[in-house]
Design a protein around this motif. Structure first.
Motif, mmCIF file in Angstrom:
data_model
loop_
_atom_site.group_PDB
_atom_site.id
_atom_site.type_symbol
_atom_site.label_atom_id
_atom_site.label_comp_id
_atom_site.label_asym_id
_atom_site.label_seq_id
_atom_site.Cartn_x
_atom_site.Cartn_y
_atom_site.Cartn_z
ATOM 1 N N GLY A 74 -28.103 -4.610 19.760
ATOM 2 C CA GLY A 74 -26.940 -4.502 20.631
ATOM 3 C C GLY A 74 -26.048 -5.717 20.479
ATOM 4 N N GLY A 75 -25.224 -5.972 21.459
ATOM 5 C CA GLY A 75 -24.306 -7.107 21.384
ATOM 6 C C GLY A 75 -23.286 -6.905 20.278
ATOM 7 N N THR A 76 -22.712 -7.979 19.807
ATOM 8 C CA THR A 76 -21.654 -7.879 18.796
ATOM 9 C C THR A 76 -22.167 -7.309 17.475
ATOM 10 N N ASP A 77 -23.458 -7.466 17.189
ATOM 11 C CA ASP A 77 -24.033 -6.911 15.952
ATOM 12 C C ASP A 77 -24.019 -5.381 15.940
ATOM 13 N N ALA A 78 -23.890 -4.777 17.111
ATOM 14 C CA ALA A 78 -23.966 -3.316 17.211
ATOM 15 C C ALA A 78 -22.612 -2.638 17.008
ATOM 16 N N GLY A 79 -21.550 -3.403 16.922
ATOM 17 C CA GLY A 79 -20.228 -2.790 16.754
ATOM 18 C C GLY A 79 -19.898 -1.903 17.943
ATOM 19 N N GLN A 80 -19.395 -0.716 17.672
ATOM 20 C CA GLN A 80 -19.010 0.204 18.743
ATOM 21 C C GLN A 80 -20.208 0.643 19.582
ATOM 22 N N ALA A 81 -21.384 0.628 19.009
ATOM 23 C CA ALA A 81 -22.587 1.051 19.731
ATOM 24 C C ALA A 81 -23.012 0.037 20.793
ATOM 25 N N ALA A 82 -22.382 -1.145 20.833
ATOM 26 C CA ALA A 82 -22.762 -2.183 21.784
ATOM 27 C C ALA A 82 -22.668 -1.707 23.226
ATOM 28 N N ARG A 83 -21.773 -0.789 23.494
ATOM 29 C CA ARG A 83 -21.600 -0.287 24.865
ATOM 30 C C ARG A 83 -22.632 0.777 25.231
ATOM 31 N N ASP A 84 -23.347 1.291 24.250
ATOM 32 C CA ASP A 84 -24.313 2.360 24.496
ATOM 33 C C ASP A 84 -25.653 1.805 24.965
ATOM 34 N N ASP A 85 -26.368 2.619 25.729
ATOM 35 C CA ASP A 85 -27.700 2.210 26.144
ATOM 36 C C ASP A 85 -28.677 2.389 24.978
ATOM 37 N N ALA A 86 -29.908 1.938 25.168
ATOM 38 C CA ALA A 86 -30.913 1.968 24.102
ATOM 39 C C ALA A 86 -31.145 3.383 23.582
ATOM 40 N N GLY A 87 -31.187 4.358 24.477
ATOM 41 C CA GLY A 87 -31.437 5.743 24.065
ATOM 42 C C GLY A 87 -30.334 6.294 23.180
ATOM 43 N N ARG A 88 -29.098 6.034 23.533
ATOM 44 C CA ARG A 88 -27.976 6.521 22.713
ATOM 45 C C ARG A 88 -27.964 5.849 21.342
ATOM 46 N N ARG A 89 -28.277 4.553 21.317
ATOM 47 C CA ARG A 89 -28.325 3.863 20.023
ATOM 48 C C ARG A 89 -29.435 4.454 19.152
ATOM 49 N N PHE A 90 -30.618 4.726 19.738
ATOM 50 C CA PHE A 90 -31.718 5.332 18.983
ATOM 51 C C PHE A 90 -31.307 6.700 18.452
ATOM 52 N N ARG A 91 -30.746 7.534 19.298
ATOM 53 C CA ARG A 91 -30.346 8.892 18.878
ATOM 54 C C ARG A 91 -29.311 8.840 17.764
ATOM 55 N N TRP A 92 -28.382 7.888 17.845
ATOM 56 C CA TRP A 92 -27.374 7.765 16.789
ATOM 57 C C TRP A 92 -28.048 7.349 15.469
ATOM 58 N N LEU A 93 -29.005 6.437 15.537
ATOM 59 C CA LEU A 93 -29.671 5.957 14.324
ATOM 60 C C LEU A 93 -30.543 7.019 13.667
ATOM 61 N N ILE A 94 -31.115 7.923 14.450
ATOM 62 C CA ILE A 94 -32.018 8.923 13.870
ATOM 63 C C ILE A 94 -31.310 10.214 13.491
ATOM 64 N N ALA A 95 -30.006 10.269 13.688
ATOM 65 C CA ALA A 95 -29.259 11.469 13.286
ATOM 66 C C ALA A 95 -29.356 11.628 11.768
ATOM 67 N N PRO A 96 -29.598 12.854 11.295
ATOM 68 C CA PRO A 96 -29.694 13.068 9.838
ATOM 69 C C PRO A 96 -28.410 12.653 9.131
ATOM 70 N N ARG A 97 -28.568 12.062 7.967
ATOM 71 C CA ARG A 97 -27.418 11.684 7.151
ATOM 72 C C ARG A 97 -27.821 11.730 5.683
ATOM 73 N N SER A 98 -26.842 11.889 4.850
ATOM 74 C CA SER A 98 -27.091 11.942 3.416
ATOM 75 C C SER A 98 -26.577 10.657 2.778
ATOM 76 N N THR A 99 -27.313 9.577 3.020
ATOM 77 C CA THR A 99 -26.968 8.275 2.471
ATOM 78 C C THR A 99 -28.217 7.675 1.854
ATOM 79 N N VAL A 100 -28.102 6.486 1.344
ATOM 80 C CA VAL A 100 -29.242 5.834 0.700
ATOM 81 C C VAL A 100 -30.336 5.487 1.720
ATOM 82 N N VAL A 101 -29.964 5.133 2.956
ATOM 83 C CA VAL A 101 -30.945 4.865 4.007
ATOM 84 C C VAL A 101 -30.909 6.032 4.989
ATOM 85 N N GLN A 102 -32.046 6.713 5.119
ATOM 86 C CA GLN A 102 -32.135 7.912 5.953
ATOM 87 C C GLN A 102 -33.307 7.801 6.926
ATOM 88 N N PRO A 103 -33.156 8.390 8.121
ATOM 89 C CA PRO A 103 -34.278 8.398 9.066
ATOM 90 C C PRO A 103 -35.239 9.542 8.761
#
Length: 127
Positions: A74-103
Motif C-alpha cells: 500500500g502507500g505510495t508504492d501501490a499507485g492508484q490501489a493505495a486507496r483500496d483496502d487489503a481485500g480489493r488489492r488482493f482481488r486486483w492482483l489475482i485477476a487473470p491476465r495474459s502477461t509474463v507474471v500471472q497469478p
C-alpha cells in the motif's frame, strides 16, 4: 488454543513466453480478511527464466514482481490501489491476465500468523 483465521493465497507464476504456456513459481500473495492483511514475497530464479527463454527481460520480470509487493504494502508504492483496502488489492492482483507474471488459482487455509504463512509458502512452493 490460539485463534486460527482463514487465509487465501495465490502463487505468482512467471510465463516467459505466454504462447508456450510454460511457467515457474516466483512468488506468493497471501490475504487474510479477518486481519485486514495482504502481503507478497517474491523470489526470481534467473536460471529457470533463462532456461525457458534465453532472451527474457530479467529486469522487467523482476520489476513486475516487485510491483506486486508494492501494491500489497500500500502507500505510495501501490499507485492508484493505495486507496483500496487489503481485500480489493488482493482481488486486483489475482485477476487473470495474459502477461509474463500471472497469478495461479486461489487456494485457502487456516493460520494463526499470516505473515509467517507468506514465508512458509514461499519456502515450500517457490524456493
Amino acid at each position: 488454543m490460539t485463534e486460527r483465521d482463514v487465509f487465501e493465497y495465490a502463487l505468482l507464476r512467471v510465463v516467459p513466453r505466454v504462447q508456450r504456456g510454460e511457467f515457474f513459481n516466483a512468488g506468493v500473495v497471501v490475504y487474510c480478511r479477518a486481519r485486514g492483511f495482504v502481503a507478497a514475497r517474491t523470489h526470481l530464479d534467473e536460471t529457470k527464466l533463462k532456461a525457458l527463454d534465453p532472451s527474457a527481460d530479467v529486469v522487467g520480470v523482476r520489476a513486475a514482481l516487485h510491483a506486486v509487493e508494492g501494491v500489497c504494502r500500500g502507500g505510495t508504492d501501490a499507485g492508484q490501489a493505495a486507496r483500496d483496502d487489503a481485500g480489493r488489492r488482493f482481488r486486483w492482483l489475482i485477476a487473470p491476465r495474459s502477461t509474463v507474471v500471472q497469478p495461479s488459482p486461489v487456494h485457502s487455509g487456516l493460520t494463526t500468523d499470516p505473515e509467517a504463512e507468506v514465508e512458509r509458502l514461499l519456502d515450500l512452493l517457490v524456493r
